[in-house]
Scaffold this active site. Structure first.
Site, short mmCIF file in Angstrom:
data_model
loop_
_atom_site.label_atom_id
_atom_site.label_comp_id
_atom_site.label_asym_id
_atom_site.label_seq_id
_atom_site.Cartn_x
_atom_site.Cartn_y
_atom_site.Cartn_z
N LYS A 159 0.85 -1.20 0.00
CA LYS A 159 0.00 0.00 0.00
C LYS A 159 0.89 1.25 0.00
CE LYS A 159 -3.96 1.96 2.58
NZ LYS A 159 -4.85 1.78 3.74
N SER B 218 -9.90 1.60 2.75
CA SER B 218 -9.03 2.38 1.88
C SER B 218 -7.96 1.57 1.17
CB SER B 218 -8.36 3.47 2.69
OG SER B 218 -7.49 2.91 3.66
N SER C 215 -10.03 -0.69 6.99
CA SER C 215 -9.42 -0.58 5.65
C SER C 215 -8.64 -1.78 5.15
CB SER C 215 -8.52 0.65 5.59
OG SER C 215 -9.31 1.77 5.39
N1 GLN Z 1 -13.42 3.90 6.06
C1 GLN Z 1 -12.90 4.38 7.30
C2 GLN Z 1 -12.53 5.84 7.15
O1 GLN Z 1 -12.85 6.36 6.15
C3 GLN Z 1 -11.70 3.56 7.71
C4 GLN Z 1 -10.51 3.85 6.91
C5 GLN Z 1 -9.31 3.08 7.35
O2 GLN Z 1 -9.41 2.06 8.03
N2 GLN Z 1 -8.16 3.60 7.01
O3 GLN Z 1 -11.95 6.44 7.98
#
Ligand code: GLN
Length: 485
Positions: A78, A153, A177
């Protein structure tokens, strides 16, 4: 089977037996990337030359008899993990040209193992999102249905595994995410206990919640990767000095007598029918394998999303203050003075979701509202953590759906941030409590979209999570299905 379709452990056997070289395997994976990347767009940056060089080095190591489980295995990372000499963007314009002078600990450990790093995967900007639609570099598509999102994400990490553009990948999880995109893409994603994996060199979103972890084709691969990246790091004071167990021993296949907690708050009206059915069927299958089901309650679940969006945004507003155009990253041109330079660089460099989070977090931390929002959220967080402590007196793992729906359509939720935030309703509490959880495939919808099962464990008990997941996985065929591209 093509080499790019193999798991880590399958390719490892072939490398060990000298049936193939790492250079051959890496070239095959790149030919797969060349064939499908235009459709899927998993990567922000592809590091072909560096990867082939790493594969040559791996082959030398193997020839010298020094092979470890990840030696010579092509992996995607990532784009939130700093990679020395390779740009690291967090999918943001503000870091479009940022080239870190050092490796994150996770990447350094993967390199030590002799893994081959293929490139950096696309993500929501600064990991804020559930669909990979907020990336400055464009959207990533779900390999099972190109009209749908891969989740987020860590969407690029998930799609690259599901599209066989790598053997495995690494993601991060602040509120879901790793697990939610794993669920959307039909792969395995493990969020370790907070403190199990070093956050050094992992660009911070919400420091008390962020954790890196494996995204793989099966549970054994997740255990292999966790083994490689877990452990205390003196560069991260929140990493914990508890000894790292041998995770391969956890994969005994035996869950006789394992107590599975089903939280009544997670099996609610209005959930997608096919998700509900698949998860209930998975629980039945685990019972057949000898597990015992107990009903539990996590009574503060309803506050989790609100608490998360106060704590995470507060931390983000502080963490993202460093991107000011002065030290590194994007700098606006033609600024009148220093303050103007800061303002313009941030206004032009950040996307709208990131700005929304910074504003929310700044508001929650401001002196007039701190007690009402941030402090209260911290107190509620303690109650959510206590819910898990209480529940784990009655059970060994907790089983839930990973996400309330399968992968949604591109554009479906972008206009309504709250709808988007609800994608993580089943994953967020786990980060607030700091405990580990895995998502693994447990079925498909009528239109062939993957469904994910979440298994949550006690802090630092990844072994039981892996054991439960592996036992279920081995009794089913879901993990063997590959997306047709
Ligand atoms: N979808 C969640 C957010 O928008 C979690 C994102 C994540 O785990 N980085 O914050």
């Amino acid at each position: 089977m093509k080499l790019y379709e193999l798991t880590i452990h399958e390719l490892h056997e072939k490398l060990k037996n000298k049936e193939v070289s790492s250079v051959e395997a890496t070239r095959e994976v790149f030919s797969r990337i060349d064939a499908v990347e235009d459709k899927v767009r998993s990567f922000v940056t592809i590091t072909r030359d560096e990867a082939l060089k790493q594969a040559e080095d791996a082959d030398k190591r193997i020839a010298a008899g020094d092979i470890r489980p990840l030696t010579g295995i092509p992996i995607a990372v990532k784009d939130i993990f700093c990679t020395k000499g390779i740009r690291t963007t967090c999918s943001s314009k503000i870091l479009e040209t940022f080239i870190p002078p050092y490796d994150s600990t996770v990447v350094a450990k993967l390199k030590e193992e002799g893994a081959v790093i293929l490139g950096k995967t696309n993500m929501d900007e600064f990991a804020m999102g559930s669909s990979t639609e907020t990336s400055f570099f464009g959207i990533t598509r779900n390999p099972w249905d190109l009209a749908r999102v891969p989740g987020g994400s860590s969407g690029g990490s998930a799609s690259s595994v599901a599209a066989s553009e790598c053997i495995a990948s690494i993601g991060t999880d602040t509120g879901g995410s790793i697990r939610q995109p794993a669920s959307c893409c039909g792969i395995v994603g493990l969020k370790p206990t907070y403190g199990r994996v070093s956050r050094y060199g992992m660009i911070a979103f919400a420091s008390s919640l962020d954790q890196g972890g494996p995204m793989t084709k099966d549970v054994m691969d997740a255990s292999i990767m966790l083994q490689a990246i877990a452990g205390h790091d003196r560069m991260d004071s929140t990493s914990v000095g508890i000894a790292v167990p041998d995770y391969s021993k956890a994969l005994s296949g035996n869950i006789k007598g394992l107590r599975i907690g089903l939280p009544k708050e997670y099996f609610i009206e209005g959930m997608d029918r096919e998700v509900d059915e698949s998860v209930r069927k998975a629980v039945k299958d685990m019972e057949k394998l000898g597990a015992e089901v107990v009903e539990i309650t996590l009574p503060h679940t309803e506050y989790a999303v609100a608490v998360y969006y106060l704590v995470a945004t507060a931390e983000a507003s502080s963490n993202l203050a460093r991107f000011d155009g002065a030290k590194y990253g994007y700098r606006a041109k033609n600024a009148k003075d220093l303050l103007d330079m800061y303002k313009r660089s941030r206004a032009e460099g950040f996307g709208s979701e990131v700005k929304r989070r910074i504003m929310l977090g700044t508001y929650a931390l401001s002196s007039g509202y701190y007690d009402a929002y941030y402090l209260k959220a911290q107190k509620a967080r303690t109650l959510i953590k206590k819910d898990f402590d209480d529940a784990f007196k009655k059970c060994d793992v907790i089983v839930t759906p990973t996400a309330p729906t399968p992968a949604f359509k591109i554009g479906e939720k972008t206009a309504d941030p709250l709808q988007m935030y609800l994608s993580d309703i089943f994953t967020i509490s786990v980060n607030l409590a700091g405990v580990p959880a895995i998502s693994l495939p447990c079925g498909f919808t009528g239109s062939n979209l993957p469904i994910g099962l979440q298994i949550i464990g006690k802090g630092f008990d990844e072994e039981t999570v892996l054991r439960a997941a592996h036992s279920y996985e081995q009794a089913t065929e879901w993990h063997k299905k590959r997306a047709n591209l």
